[in-house]
Design a protein around this motif. Structure first.
Motif, PDB file in Angstrom:
ATOM      1  N   CYS A 128       0.851  -1.204   0.000  1.00 28.66           N
ATOM      2  CA  CYS A 128       0.000   0.000   0.000  1.00 28.66           C
ATOM      3  C   CYS A 128       0.884   1.252   0.000  1.00 28.66           C
ATOM      4  CB  CYS A 128      -0.899   0.005   1.228  1.00 28.66           C
ATOM      5  SG  CYS A 128      -1.860   1.536   1.372  1.00 28.66           S
ATOM      6  N   ASP A 142       0.467   3.936   1.315  1.00 30.32           N
ATOM      7  CA  ASP A 142       0.446   4.693   2.572  1.00 30.32           C
ATOM      8  C   ASP A 142       1.699   4.428   3.427  1.00 30.32           C
ATOM      9  OD1 ASP A 142      -1.953   5.538   1.624  1.00 30.32           O
ATOM     10  OD2 ASP A 142      -3.204   4.519   3.107  1.00 30.32           O
ATOM     11  N   GLY A 181     -10.496   2.965  -0.435  1.00 28.93           N
ATOM     12  CA  GLY A 181      -9.857   1.733  -0.021  1.00 28.93           C
ATOM     13  C   GLY A 181     -10.669   0.985   1.029  1.00 28.93           C
ATOM     14  N   CYS A 217      -3.283   2.346  -4.242  1.00 26.38           N
ATOM     15  CA  CYS A 217      -3.996   1.289  -3.526  1.00 26.38           C
ATOM     16  C   CYS A 217      -3.793   0.027  -4.340  1.00 26.38           C
ATOM     17  CB  CYS A 217      -5.481   1.623  -3.422  1.00 26.38           C
ATOM     18  SG  CYS A 217      -6.508   0.247  -2.852  1.00 26.38           S
ATOM     19  N   VAL A 218      -2.943  -0.865  -3.820  1.00 27.86           N
ATOM     20  CA  VAL A 218      -2.574  -2.041  -4.622  1.00 27.86           C
ATOM     21  C   VAL A 218      -3.702  -3.062  -4.698  1.00 27.86           C
ATOM     22  CG1 VAL A 218      -0.095  -1.811  -4.243  1.00 27.86           C
ATOM     23  CG2 VAL A 218      -1.481  -3.067  -2.575  1.00 27.86           C
TER      24      VAL A 218
HETATM   25  S1  SF4 Z   1      -7.138  -1.339   0.556  1.00 29.84           S
HETATM   26 FE1  SF4 Z   1      -5.817  -0.066  -0.652  1.00 29.84          FE
HETATM   27  S2  SF4 Z   1      -5.650   1.788   0.501  1.00 29.84           S
HETATM   28 FE2  SF4 Z   1      -6.414   0.278   1.874  1.00 29.84          FE
HETATM   29  S3  SF4 Z   1      -4.635  -0.572   2.865  1.00 29.84           S
HETATM   30 FE3  SF4 Z   1      -5.073  -1.867   1.131  1.00 29.84          FE
HETATM   31  S4  SF4 Z   1      -3.850  -1.012  -0.449  1.00 29.84           S
HETATM   32 FE4  SF4 Z   1      -3.954   0.537   1.089  1.00 29.84          FE
END
Ligand code: SF4
Ligand SMILES: Cc1ncc(C[n+]2csc(CCOP(=O)(O)OP(=O)(O)O)c2C)c(N)n1
Lengths: 293, 579
Positions: free
Chosen positions: A33, A35, A138, A213-214
């Motif tokens: 992710c 983030d 997400g 967002c993977v």
């Molecule tokens: S859903 Fe997407 S935004 Fe949410 S943690 Fe997983 S990768 Fe990150």
């Protein structure tokens, strides 16, 4: 009030390392992710500024990205969906000595929280607003967001997104934000630098970060961004509003860096000034009664 | 009027935007300054221009509990106002009307006094702007008040506009005054003499008293979004709060207003917002956040007619259900209701205290009739409500601060950002004592009961202190249980019923959540029947009582946009007594 608490646990000024800001709580994000990159860049920026965790507040709404305050050892406020900016504004006005950083997602900030975004910008409240923009929702598992591109297919837009995307950078600029930047979570050093500048900036600072967002966004992936981002050249004058707006218009490749930066009085400064001018040592309610006698 | 008596009602009605409100306020202040008790009521159209403004002043030489049941002197300044209100003038009462605006009427049952108010203003003073001053002179003379009372008000009101304006208004006042001296047969003055004028009184309305009370209660942060009839709380605070080191912010909407309040409270300020029904509904999500994340917040709801945009300038007690049950899932909140203008001053201090100590949202239910009721009150006692400070933890060095520590009272010491070694994340997501997100069944149960224990503690320690009982419940024919702004009129109605041999008593809880169940049940057990009058349509409080206590009340729910008058309550008491 907070300032009267003088007792400090740190007797020596210490240089904090990025890891010193990491809390015991493990991030719950999917592996890969975007983030994570934002969190690490934030740790780096905080350590570069040597921010005191006791005087720093991270405010968030709801979403995967909004979980961030829990992963950092500062004071935090994990509120409800979309209400980051009013809460952050309240905190900063309550105690201007605090470093206040709002964090959240594009859904949180630009959809449900949109009513507050231009207002925080026009007030020029001295906070940093870090938006992890993955162009999708997400936490609720992959619906379209206000920054999703037209034609983008999700479970709620099976025929493709029929709507246009908003441009948060332009919106911030025209609303009166005094610092507007874009980062990319895969360029953590660059992002850390931007965040440092944003926190240092007196006034409302938006840092919109591409943060893939993977799990749900199969279009704006790391691969997609390869070759589609570039660093804003030194020759750009960040005080030139029209140049900034033009830069914010560019797509593929997307400019990364500080688009706009000017200095204006901040709301917290002005409130402090009003308070200072109006404050009366012996103001009393008894006095106010006279008006009603 | 049967001779001279100092307890009568003057009603003014005129075109909105023509100064009826300021006429009413001037008359009220003049009478209060002369030493009389006053009690007003006003309604006005939702639009700025057009429609009728109504302003009613009851004046007496004794404590007033309501705006009265019938009108003794009706001053009609426009025809629409005349038509809408003439029926309320009691037989034998006096009609004074602006003969420039209202056609002549033949009313055999009333004393009728036409006054060409506009003509006087224009001819004598050359300015139609002074019409309401002419009217003030007319009224003062008619009721037997000295002209000096009006001069004092004119001086004060117009001083800022310069000597010339003051003189013009003096002239207008005297012109009206003399017109009555010359054209109306002398009659006994209505106003009896007040023996000794008590200087320790205020003439103030509910919103103003609430604003002053909040300042005295240590308010340092206010955020709001304009909505009738709550706006003037913000307008009263804005010019003065900074003098006390506080801040007033006009937010972009009610959601932002409460967000600002929560941010400020989290960061250590005493914070409050005020709104009316539609705004309260926007705030519901964050009211739960305040409860769940344990952040102090005071939310004043000045109820108005509805639903929806409804009757924004009329009164109602229709938001009780929203205040009590406006919640997703479940979360504790405190609901309080001031019962009088004086009470607004004190109750808001308690509300701020409770929010601060218990770290939860406190909703204060006022309403339009209370908010805009201007009346004389004893000068408030500034040392009556001691300040409660927030319970903060000791500074920590090991970083193990349990923000949401489970305690017997449910209250966990709350750190304020800036305090060293206590950094934590306030969160609305379910969490353990260390505020880490936790979803186990045991944790949910433990945390919920911790948060609700605060209400239990509050109920045991304090709820009964907020109960007022009027009259002697033991053996009473009717026991009234009411809430909020109706207290005064209920007390007056009890006195009226007594004259007819029906004994009634009343109980007013000012804390509705948690409800002081024990005292309510005890009260109900002493009376023959319980009556619950309230200004809403479905009997919200009666239903709440049925759900929380063993009391089975008779509901008298009436939503008219107007406050109760003592006569209708008297009739209801007698009806219930004979049931
Ligand atoms: S859903 Fe997407 S935004 Fe949410 S943690 Fe997983 S990768 Fe990150
Ligand atoms: C009032 C409200 N409406 C809807 C939701 C559901 N919800 C939670 S997060 C979210 C969107 C998250 O998207 P974004 O802000 O982009 O954050 P991300 O998860 O992508 O980081 C929604 C719709 C909610 N929690 N509250």
């Amino acid at each position: 009030m907070a300032e009267t608490q003088t007792l400090s646990v740190h007797t020596q000024p210490i240089q904090r390392q990025p890891k010193d800001y990491k809390s015991d709580l493990e991030p719950i994000w999917c592996p890969g992710c975007g983030d994570y990159g934002v969190l690490n860049a934030l740790f780096k920026a905080m350590s570069q500024l040597n921010l005191d965790p006791d005087k720093t507040v991270l405010v968030s709404g709801i979403g995967c990205s909004s979980r961030l305050p829990g992963f950092v050892v500062t004071y935090g406020f994990h509120g409800v969906h979309g209400r980051v900016l009013p809460v952050a504004t309240g905190i900063k006005l309550a105690n201007p000595e605090l470093t206040v950083i709002g964090v959240g997602g594009d859904g949180d900030g630009y959809s449900i929280g949109m009513g507050h975004f231009p207002h925080a910008a026009r007030r020029n409240i001295d906070i940093t607003y870090l938006v992890m923009n993955n162009q999708i929702y997400g936490l609720t598992k992959g619906q379209t967001s206000p920054t999703s591109s037209t034609g983008f297919q999700t479970k709620t837009t099976p025929f493709g997104n029929l709507e246009g995307a908003i441009n948060p950078l332009q919106l911030a600029i025209i609303s009166g934000a005094t610092f507007v930047a874009r980062g990319y979570s895969s360029m953590p050093n660059q992002l850390a630098k931007i965040i440092v500048e944003a926190i240092r900036h007196p006034g409302f600072a938006l840092v919109d970060v591409f943060s893939p967002c993977v799990t749900f966004n199969k279009v704006q992936t790391y691969d997609y961004y390869k070759g589609k981002v570039y660093e804003i050249p030194e020759t750009h004058d960040p005080t030139d509003k029209f140049a900034a707006l033009r830069l914010a218009e560019e797509e593929e490749p997307f400019p990364i860096g500080i688009l706009y930066r000017v200095e204006q009085p901040t709301l917290d400064e002005q409130v402090a000034m009003v308070k200072q001018q109006a404050y009366t040592e012996n103001a009393s309610v008894e006095q106010l009664f006279r008006r009603y006698q | 009027m049967e001779g001279s008596r100092t307890d009568f009602v003057v009603r003014l009605a005129g075109e909105s935007g023509e100064g009826v409100l300021s006429l009413g306020e001037m008359l009220t202040t003049a009478l209060a300054r002369l030493g009389y008790e006053v009690y007003t009521f006003r309604t006005y159209p939702a639009e700025i221009k057009g429609g009728t403004v109504l302003y009613q002043v009851r004046v007496a030489d004794h404590l007033l509990l309501s705006y009265g049941s019938c009108v003794d002197i009706f001053v009609a300044l426009n025809e629409e106002g005349y038509r809408e209100n003439i029926a309320s003038l009691r037989p034998g009462g006096t009609l004074i009307y602006d003969s420039d605006n209202v056609p002549t009427h033949d009313l055999p049952n009333h004393r009728v006094i036409p006054v060409p108010i506009g003509t006087i203003a224009k001819k004598e003073i050359g300015s139609m702007l002074t019409k309401n001053m002419v009217a003030l002179g007319v009224i003062l003379r008619y009721i037997g008040a000295p002209v000096e009372a009006g001069e004092q008000i004119a001086e004060q009101t117009f001083k800022r506009k310069g000597e010339e304006v003051v003189q013009k208004n003096f002239q207008a006042l005297h012109a009206g005054y003399h017109y009555i001296s010359q054209h109306v047969e002398p009659l006994d003055p209505l106003l009896g003499k007040v023996e000794k004028v008590n200087p320790d009184r205020l003439v103030i309305n509910g919103n103003e008293a609430l604003a002053l009370g909040a300042i005295h209660g240590g308010l340092t942060f206010y955020a709001g979004y304009p909505i009738t009839p709550a706006t003037d709380i913000m307008e009263a605070l804005a010019p003065v709060l900074p003098r006390f080191g506080g801040v007033v912010i006009q937010a972009e909407d009610e959601i932002a207003a409460l967000g600002l309040v929560l941010g400020a409270a989290y960061a250590g300020q005493r914070a409050m917002t005020a709104t009316s029904g539609p705004g309260l509904s926007l705030m519901v999500e964050q009211i739960n956040l305040a409860a769940q994340a344990e952040i102090p917040a005071v939310i004043v709801d000045v109820q108005r007619g509805g639903a929806s945009t409804g009757l924004p300038t009329k009164t109602s007690q229709g938001d009780l259900n929203l205040a009590l049950y406006g919640v997703h899932n479940e979360s504790p909140r405190v609901v309080m209701a001031p019962t009088s203008v004086e009470d607004c001053f004190y109750l808001i201090q308690h509300a701020l205290n409770i929010a601060e100590r218990y770290q939860l949202p406190v909703i204060v239910l006022s309403d339009q009739s209370l908010a805009h009721r201007r009346c004389t009150i004893p000068k408030p006692n500034l040392s009556l409500v001691p300040r409660w400070e927030r319970i903060v933890p000791e500074p920590s060095t090991n970083g193990e601060y349990a923000r949401y520590a489970i305690t017997e009272t449910g209250i966990s010491p709350m750190a304020i950002p800036g305090m060293p070694g206590l950094a934590y994340t306030a969160t609305g997501i379910e969490h353990n004592e260390l505020s880490d997100p936790t979803y186990t069944p045991e944790n949910l149960q433990a945390m919920k009961s911790k948060r609700f224990r605060k209400l239990q503690h509050l109920s045991e320690q304090y709820a009964e202190q907020f109960v007022r009982i009027w009259g002697e419940p033991e053996g009473a024919d009717v026991g009234i249980i009411g809430w909020g702004s109706t207290e005064g009129v209920i007390r007056e109605a009890i006195q009226l019923a007594e004259k007819e041999g029906v004994r009634a008593a009343a109980l007013y809880p000012k804390m509705l959540m948690p409800l002081p169940v024990r005292v309510i049940e005890e009260f109900a057990s002493k009376v023959k029947r319980v009556l619950v009058p309230e200004k809403n349509f479905t009997g919200e409080f009666a239903a709440y009582l049925r759900s929380q206590t063993n009391v089975r009340p008779v509901s008298y729910a009436k939503d008219t946009g107007l406050p109760f008058d003592p006569e209708e309550i008297r009739e209801e008491i007698i009806r219930v007594a004979r049931m």
